[in-house]
Design an enzyme around this catalytic site. Sequence first.
Site, mmCIF file in Angstrom:
data_model
loop_
_atom_site.group_PDB
_atom_site.id
_atom_site.type_symbol
_atom_site.label_atom_id
_atom_site.label_comp_id
_atom_site.label_asym_id
_atom_site.label_seq_id
_atom_site.Cartn_x
_atom_site.Cartn_y
_atom_site.Cartn_z
ATOM 1 N N ASP A 16 80.691 76.053 -35.719
ATOM 2 C CA ASP A 16 80.063 75.251 -34.675
ATOM 3 C C ASP A 16 79.330 76.113 -33.654
ATOM 4 O O ASP A 16 78.157 75.860 -33.338
ATOM 5 C CB ASP A 16 81.112 74.393 -33.955
ATOM 6 C CG ASP A 16 81.656 73.281 -34.847
ATOM 7 O OD1 ASP A 16 81.283 73.234 -36.024
ATOM 8 O OD2 ASP A 16 82.463 72.472 -34.353
ATOM 9 N N ARG A 96 91.438 76.164 -20.502
ATOM 10 C CA ARG A 96 90.026 75.880 -20.216
ATOM 11 C C ARG A 96 89.559 76.377 -18.857
ATOM 12 O O ARG A 96 88.425 76.858 -18.740
ATOM 13 C CB ARG A 96 89.753 74.379 -20.370
ATOM 14 C CG ARG A 96 89.955 73.818 -21.777
ATOM 15 C CD ARG A 96 89.745 74.814 -22.847
ATOM 16 N NE ARG A 96 89.742 74.263 -24.205
ATOM 17 C CZ ARG A 96 89.925 74.989 -25.282
ATOM 18 N NH1 ARG A 96 90.145 76.300 -25.172
ATOM 19 N NH2 ARG A 96 89.893 74.451 -26.481
ATOM 20 N N ASP A 125 87.928 68.510 -23.677
ATOM 21 C CA ASP A 125 87.515 69.871 -23.329
ATOM 22 C C ASP A 125 86.165 69.930 -22.630
ATOM 23 O O ASP A 125 85.940 70.770 -21.757
ATOM 24 C CB ASP A 125 87.503 70.756 -24.581
ATOM 25 C CG ASP A 125 88.898 71.228 -24.954
ATOM 26 O OD1 ASP A 125 89.796 71.142 -24.096
ATOM 27 O OD2 ASP A 125 89.089 71.673 -26.099
ATOM 28 N N SER A 179 91.617 70.260 -37.340
ATOM 29 C CA SER A 179 90.983 70.889 -36.192
ATOM 30 C C SER A 179 92.088 71.559 -35.387
ATOM 31 O O SER A 179 93.031 70.897 -34.951
ATOM 32 C CB SER A 179 90.273 69.830 -35.342
ATOM 33 O OG SER A 179 89.776 70.403 -34.148
#
Length: 401
Positions: A16, A96, A125, A179
């Site tokens: 990605d 994050r 996210d 994932s």
Amino acid sequence: MSEVKKVVLAYSGGLDTSVIAKWLQDQYQCEVVTFTADIGQGEEVEPARAKAHALGIKEVFIEDLREEFARDFVFPMFRANAVYEGEYLLGTSIARPLIAKRLVEIAEATGADAISHGATGKGNDQVRFELGAYGLKPDVKVIAPWREWDLLSREKLMAYVDEHNIPVEQKKGNKSPYSMDANLLHISYEGNSLEDPWTEAEAEMWRWSVSPEQAPDQATELVLTYKNGDITEIDGKPMSPATVMEYLNKVGGENGIGRADLVENRYVGMKSRGCYETPAGTIMLKAHRAMESITLDREAAHLKDELMPRYAKLIYNGYWWSPEREMLQAMIDISQKHVEGKVRLKLYKGNVIISGRASDKSLFDEKIATFDDDGGAYDQKDAEGFIKLNALRLRLGAKQK
């Protein structure tokens, strides 16, 4: 688009973000700077450098942030005993704000006009990255390709890879169909068969832990030393925050500790099913509460428990850099002044069993708590008046009825 001359991309080196790096170059006609963080995901991050250079990227930042992550983010969160919706130990959420912080700092250091990330438009996210960035740099420009492009399937992504000769490692064989996200605190699994909440997770999915059924028949005993609410030693050996977590992940995983299968409420509004392995975090939560049980005043402990869901929700939703989280953190940190001593525990077949706690700052008084003669340390006759005063409103209410 013409206003963006340089952008800093949070880059993993995977499919990605490699596509995003090329897409940014093409769509924005800009220079791309990549930032790859080692926060304990357990995979080598250095190969991202060669992949970035192969994409024509000149400025490549690869940083070991494990100690900063553990010391400045995970440990403060665990002083609060933070759990989201009663089960989730916030493994992805807490990583994050650190990544957002470094994206902003690198953007300022390199003179970049924008930052970019690979989070999708359906998840949490994107919110966490961007709230964190705006909280640190109000005028920052954020580019979120998944909200702009039409490459919304794996087939389209692969076609783009082929068309532009993007160097992506084609993993075969044991590649996980899920994932996944990993760091020092946890590894998460979403997608594939987990999208049906009734389907049990496959035994082969779990990476960090054995099943409780397959865990050793002999318990593992540990003694954790606390100072100001943080673990500083294990079995008498001083350890840094990151080393503490690495060790507890290892022994916890060996004993089947830390698996969770839950459906959570995402900030964007949908429900999502995920599975998590959080061995160190599971041990840390149980042990910290044990340490607080003898060193923290009753009302202070109860107030912390009342505020904890709000604190956890702030982290889950991406508000680490908000004034309200900082206010709560200041209160929490003050409460940890005397949270020090030792906690003894056993790890056994998925269970964390507290077997002892001791502290020079303990509020536990054996003379008062004993069932034997306390020598007058506690006058039991005082309880009668205490009960009657607390019962007064109940008695008045009963008469009214």
